[in-house]
Design an enzyme around this catalytic site. Sequence first.
Site, short mmCIF file in Angstrom:
data_model
loop_
_atom_site.label_atom_id
_atom_site.label_comp_id
_atom_site.label_asym_id
_atom_site.label_seq_id
_atom_site.Cartn_x
_atom_site.Cartn_y
_atom_site.Cartn_z
N ASN A 44 -4.48 -5.88 5.50
CA ASN A 44 -3.29 -5.55 6.12
C ASN A 44 -2.04 -5.79 5.19
O ASN A 44 -1.79 -7.33 4.60
CB ASN A 44 -2.92 -6.38 7.37
N VAL A 45 -1.09 -5.23 5.22
CA VAL A 45 0.15 -5.37 4.20
C VAL A 45 1.28 -4.97 5.21
O VAL A 45 1.47 -3.75 4.71
CB VAL A 45 -0.11 -4.35 2.86
N GLU A 46 2.27 -5.88 5.54
CA GLU A 46 3.33 -6.27 6.43
C GLU A 46 4.49 -5.36 5.03
O GLU A 46 4.29 -5.14 4.60
CB GLU A 46 3.17 -7.06 6.95
N GLU A 57 -7.23 -1.90 7.96
CA GLU A 57 -8.24 -0.58 8.23
C GLU A 57 -7.42 1.17 7.23
O GLU A 57 -8.07 1.85 7.12
CB GLU A 57 -8.43 -0.04 9.49
N CYS A 91 -6.41 2.82 14.03
CA CYS A 91 -7.00 1.83 13.81
C CYS A 91 -8.52 3.33 13.58
O CYS A 91 -9.85 3.95 12.82
CB CYS A 91 -6.89 1.35 12.69
N1 THU Z 1 -3.90 -5.25 12.30
C1 THU Z 1 -4.67 -4.43 11.56
O1 THU Z 1 -4.79 -5.25 9.89
N2 THU Z 1 -6.22 -3.77 12.34
C2 THU Z 1 -6.30 -3.88 13.08
O2 THU Z 1 -6.98 -3.24 13.65
C3 THU Z 1 -5.51 -4.86 14.02
C4 THU Z 1 -3.85 -5.53 13.93
C5 THU Z 1 -2.98 -6.25 11.72
C6 THU Z 1 -1.85 -5.37 12.09
C7 THU Z 1 -0.15 -6.52 11.98
O3 THU Z 1 -0.29 -6.55 10.33
C8 THU Z 1 -1.32 -7.78 12.39
O4 THU Z 1 -2.98 -6.94 12.10
C9 THU Z 1 -1.15 -8.67 13.86
O5 THU Z 1 -0.49 -7.28 14.51
#
Ligand code: THU
Length: 129
Positions: A44-46, A57, A91
């Site tokens: 994940n990349v916020e 994903e 996702c």
């Molecule tokens: N997140 C994912 O990367 N994939 C998922 O299927 C569930 C949530 C991430 C998004 C966010 O950066 C963090 O988890 C908290 O919600």
Amino acid sequence: MQIEWDSLHEQAKIAMAKAYAPYSKFPVGVAALISDGRIISGCNVENASYGLGLCAECGLVSNLIASGGGRLIAAVCVGADGNFLSPCGRCRQLLFEHGGNDLLFMTPDGPAPMSKLLPWAFGPDDLTQ
Ligand code: THU
């Protein structure tokens, strides 16, 4: 095709360690086996604009296409503790596009097909009707 779940799990944990999640502090990693045998991953990349954050994903699917495409055969997603994580609804739809009903996703109860994670999914076939 032989699915090496342990190595998918390891690759998911390696990807999770690279996550950029300074806001949620909830790193996520995902790894997948592709139909040609390669393994790809994503994290994940916020973003400071919170709602723009990309799930792990999303990165996985981007890597899939950028590295030559193919079908997703099996996938493992993990959180910071390395335990199997459930993919969010959006996702599931992203994964379904590239793996269909037969994509196997690891759950705490073992591998589950996308047909169970996203029943009666809307997908590319629906657009041809
Ligand atoms: N997140 C994912 O990367 N994939 C998922 O299927 C569930 C949530 C991430 C998004 C966010 O950066 C963090 O988890 C908290 O919600």
